[in-house]
Design a protein around this motif. Structure first.
Motif, short mmCIF file in Angstrom:
data_model
loop_
_atom_site.label_atom_id
_atom_site.label_comp_id
_atom_site.label_asym_id
_atom_site.label_seq_id
_atom_site.Cartn_x
_atom_site.Cartn_y
_atom_site.Cartn_z
N THR A 1 2.01 2.73 31.65
CA THR A 1 2.15 3.19 30.27
C THR A 1 0.78 3.19 29.61
O THR A 1 -0.17 2.59 30.13
N ASN A 2 0.68 3.84 28.46
CA ASN A 2 -0.62 3.90 27.79
C ASN A 2 -1.13 2.53 27.36
O ASN A 2 -2.33 2.33 27.16
N ASP A 3 -0.22 1.54 27.26
CA ASP A 3 -0.67 0.19 26.90
C ASP A 3 -0.92 -0.69 28.13
O ASP A 3 -1.14 -1.89 28.01
N PRO B 1 -5.14 5.17 30.70
CA PRO B 1 -4.48 4.51 29.58
C PRO B 1 -5.30 4.59 28.29
O PRO B 1 -4.74 4.78 27.20
N ASN C 1 -4.98 8.15 26.84
CA ASN C 1 -3.64 8.39 26.30
C ASN C 1 -3.35 7.54 25.07
O ASN C 1 -2.63 7.97 24.17
N THR C 2 -3.91 6.34 25.02
CA THR C 2 -3.73 5.50 23.83
C THR C 2 -4.42 6.14 22.62
O THR C 2 -3.86 6.18 21.52
N LYS D 1 -2.29 9.05 21.57
CA LYS D 1 -1.05 8.59 20.90
C LYS D 1 -1.33 8.14 19.47
O LYS D 1 -0.60 8.49 18.54
N THR E 1 6.16 6.72 24.22
CA THR E 1 5.16 6.20 25.15
C THR E 1 4.59 7.33 26.01
O THR E 1 5.30 8.25 26.40
N CYS F 1 0.74 7.24 32.34
CA CYS F 1 -0.51 7.58 33.04
C CYS F 1 -0.26 7.60 34.55
O CYS F 1 0.16 6.59 35.11
#
Length: 248
Positions: free
Chosen positions: A72-74, A133, A136-137, A140, A148, A151
């Motif tokens: 995930t982006n996180d 990530p 993408n973060t 976002k 969400t 990646c």
């Protein structure tokens, strides 16, 4: 006396030319060519038939191992199987080539603006790309995306859903699957087309839900029927018992 003609002997064929000696360079080139050709043929035999076909609408996929692991982006590791288990009715993955580029921003914002109606029926929406990530973060946060972003730098999940370019890159598109593994959407498309495909799916879900409600309503007794049934029950309760049965 007739003159006897002698047949001439056919001339002997010229000797075959001696084979040319192959230079060291050409020998090496030949060996390399044979090695490459051999490996390619072997690879085709190994991978050609075993490579899974991309899923199409109506197919049922097995979630175990499907698409490998993504992030995930996180920074949380996850899989399509885990995302499906967390969802109420299924998962929607929209793919985009590169975060924060014009077309991808348009697509992400269209999903953002339609997020509530698209997820009201239980579908979970995710963006999917090969971006890091961090990228993408940033994407976002800058676009205030409520979902969400996944990646997939190795494009294992992107390839599994049939939206990987050859040899490299991501095809913009959308893929949806329900909790039973049935593929509901699997198609490439532009920013608006990918959102419209999900809107159409949600509308179909809503239509089916309304049909089920109507069937359930029709199965229920009307007020008149219910009151008649109640009266019959009351009459039966008021009737005196058979004296013979009572004597027994």
């Amino acid at each position: 006396m007739p003159v006897e003609l002698r047949k001439r002997k056919a001339p002997a064929p010229p000797p075959a030319p001696a084979p040319k000696k192959q230079s060291k360079t050409s020998k090496v080139a030949t060996k390399v060519k044979e090695a490459v050709t051999g490996k390619t043929a072997e690879s085709d035999k190994t991978n050609g038939s075993s490579k899974p076909a991309k899923p199409v609408v109506g197919d049922t996929i097995t979630f175990e191992g499907f698409g490998g692991e993504v992030e995930t982006n996180d920074g949380t590791k996850t899989t399509l199987k885990a995302l499906i288990e967390e969802s109420k009715s299924g998962v929607v993955l929209f793919t985009y080539p590169k975060a924060s580029t014009p077309g991808c921003t348009n697509q992400a914002c269209l999903f953002r603006d339609s997020y509530e109606p698209l997820t009201a029926g239980g579908l979970a929406i995710y963006g999917l790309s090969t971006d890091s990530p961090k990228a993408n973060t940033t994407f976002k946060q800058k676009q205030n995306l409520p979902y969400t972003l996944l990646c997939d730098p190795s494009a294992t999940l992107i390839e599994a859903i049939g939206l990987k370019k050859t040899p490299k890159g991501t095809i913009r598109g959308v893929f949806a699957v329900d909790k039973a593994g049935k593929v509901l959407i699997a198609e490439p498309g532009g920013p608006a087309a990918t959102v419209d495909a999900v809107k159409k799916l949600v509308a179909e879900f809503d239509g089916e839900a309304k049909k089920e409600e109507l069937v359930a309503e029709e199965a229920k007794p009307t007020n008149g029927e219910a009151s008649e049934e109640k009266k019959d029950e009351e009459k039966e309760a008021e009737q005196p018992e058979d004296p013979e049965k009572t004597a027994e």
